[in-house]
Design a protein around this motif. Sequence first.
Motif, PDB file in Angstrom:
ATOM      1  N   ASP A 267      -1.018   6.274  -8.989  1.00 35.55           N
ATOM      2  CA  ASP A 267      -2.303   6.969  -8.878  1.00 35.55           C
ATOM      3  C   ASP A 267      -3.376   6.209  -9.639  1.00 35.55           C
ATOM      4  O   ASP A 267      -3.143   5.720 -10.741  1.00 35.55           O
ATOM      5  CB  ASP A 267      -2.186   8.389  -9.466  1.00 35.55           C
ATOM      6  CG  ASP A 267      -1.417   9.291  -8.530  1.00 35.55           C
ATOM      7  OD1 ASP A 267      -1.216   8.884  -7.375  1.00 35.55           O
ATOM      8  OD2 ASP A 267      -1.029  10.390  -8.957  1.00 35.55           O
TER       9      ASP A 267
ATOM     10  N   GLU B 150       0.844  -1.195   0.000  1.00 37.31           N
ATOM     11  CA  GLU B 150       0.000   0.000   0.000  1.00 37.31           C
ATOM     12  C   GLU B 150       0.883   1.251   0.000  1.00 37.31           C
ATOM     13  O   GLU B 150       2.057   1.176   0.323  1.00 37.31           O
ATOM     14  CB  GLU B 150      -0.934  -0.010   1.217  1.00 37.31           C
ATOM     15  CG  GLU B 150      -0.241   0.058   2.567  1.00 37.31           C
ATOM     16  CD  GLU B 150       0.285  -1.284   3.052  1.00 37.31           C
ATOM     17  OE1 GLU B 150       0.291  -2.255   2.278  1.00 37.31           O
ATOM     18  OE2 GLU B 150       0.719  -1.349   4.216  1.00 37.31           O
TER      19      GLU B 150
ATOM     20  N   ARG C 137     -12.231   5.405  -2.710  1.00 37.17           N
ATOM     21  CA  ARG C 137     -11.039   6.088  -3.223  1.00 37.17           C
ATOM     22  C   ARG C 137     -11.078   6.142  -4.755  1.00 37.17           C
ATOM     23  O   ARG C 137     -10.728   7.153  -5.349  1.00 37.17           O
ATOM     24  CB  ARG C 137      -9.767   5.370  -2.774  1.00 37.17           C
ATOM     25  CG  ARG C 137      -9.578   5.302  -1.271  1.00 37.17           C
ATOM     26  CD  ARG C 137      -9.253   6.631  -0.665  1.00 37.17           C
ATOM     27  NE  ARG C 137      -7.924   7.093  -1.026  1.00 37.17           N
ATOM     28  CZ  ARG C 137      -7.506   8.341  -0.824  1.00 37.17           C
ATOM     29  NH1 ARG C 137      -8.316   9.221  -0.282  1.00 37.17           N
ATOM     30  NH2 ARG C 137      -6.289   8.694  -1.170  1.00 37.17           N
TER      31      ARG C 137
ATOM     32  N   ASP D   4      -4.497   2.732  -1.075  1.00 39.50           N
ATOM     33  CA  ASP D   4      -3.895   3.308  -2.278  1.00 39.50           C
ATOM     34  C   ASP D   4      -2.625   2.530  -2.619  1.00 39.50           C
ATOM     35  O   ASP D   4      -2.042   1.878  -1.761  1.00 39.50           O
ATOM     36  CB  ASP D   4      -3.490   4.765  -2.038  1.00 39.50           C
ATOM     37  CG  ASP D   4      -4.679   5.658  -1.726  1.00 39.50           C
ATOM     38  OD1 ASP D   4      -5.780   5.112  -1.543  1.00 39.50           O
ATOM     39  OD2 ASP D   4      -4.503   6.882  -1.667  1.00 39.50           O
ATOM     40  N   THR D   5      -2.205   2.649  -3.863  1.00 42.43           N
ATOM     41  CA  THR D   5      -0.883   2.150  -4.221  1.00 42.43           C
ATOM     42  C   THR D   5      -0.034   3.359  -4.602  1.00 42.43           C
ATOM     43  O   THR D   5      -0.546   4.474  -4.696  1.00 42.43           O
ATOM     44  CB  THR D   5      -0.929   1.189  -5.414  1.00 42.43           C
ATOM     45  OG1 THR D   5      -1.360   1.935  -6.563  1.00 42.43           O
ATOM     46  CG2 THR D   5      -1.882   0.041  -5.171  1.00 42.43           C
TER      47      THR D   5
ATOM     48  N   PHE E 111      -5.956   0.918  -6.785  1.00 44.53           N
ATOM     49  CA  PHE E 111      -6.257   0.730  -5.361  1.00 44.53           C
ATOM     50  C   PHE E 111      -6.281  -0.757  -5.020  1.00 44.53           C
ATOM     51  O   PHE E 111      -6.480  -1.603  -5.887  1.00 44.53           O
ATOM     52  CB  PHE E 111      -7.599   1.379  -5.029  1.00 44.53           C
ATOM     53  CG  PHE E 111      -7.642   2.828  -5.434  1.00 44.53           C
ATOM     54  CD1 PHE E 111      -7.139   3.801  -4.600  1.00 44.53           C
ATOM     55  CD2 PHE E 111      -8.128   3.211  -6.680  1.00 44.53           C
ATOM     56  CE1 PHE E 111      -7.131   5.139  -4.979  1.00 44.53           C
ATOM     57  CE2 PHE E 111      -8.123   4.533  -7.081  1.00 44.53           C
ATOM     58  CZ  PHE E 111      -7.619   5.503  -6.221  1.00 44.53           C
TER      59      PHE E 111
ATOM     60  N   ALA F  63     -11.684   0.988  -0.970  1.00 47.80           N
ATOM     61  CA  ALA F  63     -11.045   1.092  -2.287  1.00 47.80           C
ATOM     62  C   ALA F  63     -12.025   1.690  -3.293  1.00 47.80           C
ATOM     63  O   ALA F  63     -11.654   2.507  -4.141  1.00 47.80           O
ATOM     64  CB  ALA F  63     -10.550  -0.278  -2.750  1.00 47.80           C
TER      65      ALA F  63
ATOM     66  N   ARG G 115      -2.666   5.750   4.027  1.00 51.56           N
ATOM     67  CA  ARG G 115      -3.189   5.436   2.690  1.00 51.56           C
ATOM     68  C   ARG G 115      -3.214   3.916   2.514  1.00 51.56           C
ATOM     69  O   ARG G 115      -2.540   3.360   1.652  1.00 51.56           O
ATOM     70  CB  ARG G 115      -2.318   6.103   1.614  1.00 51.56           C
ATOM     71  CG  ARG G 115      -2.416   7.636   1.658  1.00 51.56           C
ATOM     72  CD  ARG G 115      -1.466   8.284   0.692  1.00 51.56           C
ATOM     73  NE  ARG G 115      -1.822   8.015  -0.699  1.00 51.56           N
ATOM     74  CZ  ARG G 115      -0.980   8.198  -1.722  1.00 51.56           C
ATOM     75  NH1 ARG G 115       0.233   8.650  -1.502  1.00 51.56           N
ATOM     76  NH2 ARG G 115      -1.367   7.930  -2.949  1.00 51.56           N
TER      77      ARG G 115
END
Lengths: 656, 138
Positions: A531, A518, A558, A527-528, A534, A555, A524
């Motif tokens: 951008d 992550e 997001r 998130d990865t 997820f 996810a 976060r």
Amino acid sequence: MKIGVYICHCGVNIKAKVNVQKLAKFAEQLPHVRVSKENLYMCSEPGQQMIKKDIEEHGLDRIVVAACSPRMHEITFRNLMKSVGLNPYCLEIANIREHCAWVHEDKMKATKKAQKLVAAAVQKASLLEPLEAKEVDVVPAALVIGGGIAGIQSALDIADAGYQVYLVEKEPSIGGHMIQLDKTFPTLDCSACIMTPKMADAGRHPNIKLFSYSEVVDVKGFVGNFDVTIKKKPRYVDEEKCTACGLCTQYCSVEAPDPFNLNLSKRKCIYIPFPQSVPACYVVDPENCRYLKTKECTQCVEVCKKGPDAIDFNQKEQWVEVKVGAIVVATGYDTFDPALKPEYGYNLYENVITGLEFERLSNAAGPTTGEILIGGKRPKDVVFIQCVGSRDKTVGNEYCSRVCCMYTAKQAHLVREKIPNANITVFYMDVRAFGKGFEEFYDRVKMEGVTYRRGNPSEVYRRGGRLVVKSEDTLRGELVEVEADLVVLATGMVPSRHTSEIVSLLKLSQSPDKFLLEAHPKLRPVDTASDGIFLAGCCQGPKDIPDTVAQGSAAAARALIPLCRGKVTTEAMVSTIREDICRGCGFCVDACPYDAIEFKKVKRAGRQVEVASVNEVLCKGCGVCASVCLSGAAQHKSFKDGQILSVLAALGEEYA
Amino acid sequence: MLKKFDPNIVAFLCNWCSYAGADLTGTSHFHYPENLRAVRVMCTGRINPLFAVAAFRQGADGVLISGCHPGECHYMQGNYLARRKITLFRNLMEFVGISPERLRMSWVSASEGKKFADVVKEVTNKIKELGPLSAFEE
């Protein structure tokens, strides 16, 4: 060039260690400086008003603020500049609080250092260039990879918000591991009962396009604009026509082990993985079907012809291309292979089974219709061994799988319920019952007469006709041997065997445990580093069903941010490459961690040459390319070679 | 009488880990010598070894390069790239006769405020021990 310098007292925070009046006077005589002022709090309304007024009165075009860390208020002053029509990137901050006043004791020396920092900031400000952040349109659709509970939850949330979802599952049906489970801890609801409505919702949702028996084979692009290629494997049954009547199965003459039941039973070669499969469509096992091997048998085709006529052996692999704005990765986990712990005899003795196999044995739709039978007999002595493949450095898994303690407790309860007089022993290292209702459930199971013995068994072997589990009881400090008719290994979770494919497909990172990494472990978590991509569920690390569902929804939320906004703003401080001096060596192309640089052909002095070119949308602004460029063509905006060198020169000067 | 040697040290800090770590040093009020002046870059991978050369030429007696711990780079691998370049650059320093000890590389995360202060103290003591770089030139 007209620079304004603003020195903040920060109450007494800076003033106590830095002579701010002297500093402001010092800044006045630096090159290009038009005004230099100090204020009690530069970030306060009066402070900001002062800067605004000066910009308008003196026509300032560069601002230097000597105050706290740029990580605190850079954005405050950028917004201020934007509000009066000044380019927000023409700002430089001298950090004289965290990096000076707060870390030094001698006021004279601290003031001297502050002078250098301000001189360097003024120097850099004079070389700053106005920058523009770009906005890019977002494709209002999402890709969800993996149709387990995490992927289904994400897909449903995004679809319910009104966006198109492409849900890709490599198996013939969605459902993942959860649909294989019997009961779920600690509430004991039947897994299929809570899972199948969700699967049906996903299957018939107007905004979800389901690609079952399919794989994502290529992803290109960036947040807001991903181009995805999906490979549909041939089912040899038309999804539109199949009514799931099941006649074909009755006529099929070949049997093969049933992977849904973990090969504990057999199924035909035209089959539906389980009765509630979504899509409700049969599929042909290409490895064992006699027609596909020798073209001999067409029984299923003939019987189907009289009805829906859905079987089609001419089906081929298909490639489908879709465009999406965001991607949710929910590729799940595999269970640990107990053959890697040969001391437990999993491959030797048929009455040593894994936790997941127990789930199928205990499941009413499983191979024994829910009766716990080993070799046709009910076991009387049942032993559970926890932490098989978890918290075990010898197999390279240092982590805790987080579900085994509780699923073992649940399975012990199920044994007690189904075989009331059974002797049940659990060998454990520590019992981790951390979730809501977990400790209460663990207590209940102990009260039901399950013996918990602390120790990690060293061996399982056969003596006479029975199994013996040998261990140290570390609480009593003695060796124990427990006879058993059934040994259940609480196998942990390991990263899916497809993880490395996903990593290279989407350019993700893995943590040391090989699960997907992550962007930030605390702030976060879904998130990865890329951008628009997820993570949901066990692909990120072991978790139970509630955590997986929560993460699936997280996810989705997001992923919905760029979809709802409709636009993504890209980084302004990106790299740029001067075409006229680039020699086309490609060092930057290799060095770029985001594949943001590619070659393009340009005409130079009448000749076609290849030069590197930055895709500003993909570029995250790390500047790595600029540091490997030999010709100075690659430059990092706001951190250009010249800008940094000017800072070094200013730091090297001695000031009175 | 000889003036007491007060070294000039330039630090290149990555925005995400070490610059934030140095901020935390400040927020926690851990003290360190005034000799260090930080230059912010987005990633240690941005640092061209020639920046260190420039710093030395502009009067620095020591250079510190600090970034995210290996495997924790905000830009995935920039710190690995920096480490490789700096390792090679050290050989070059030796070749031209500047002690490689004048260039220090460290990993300081955003949560290691105390560590940053310790690193600065170590670097400053080291450079004091080595003496001014100009002494070498004369």
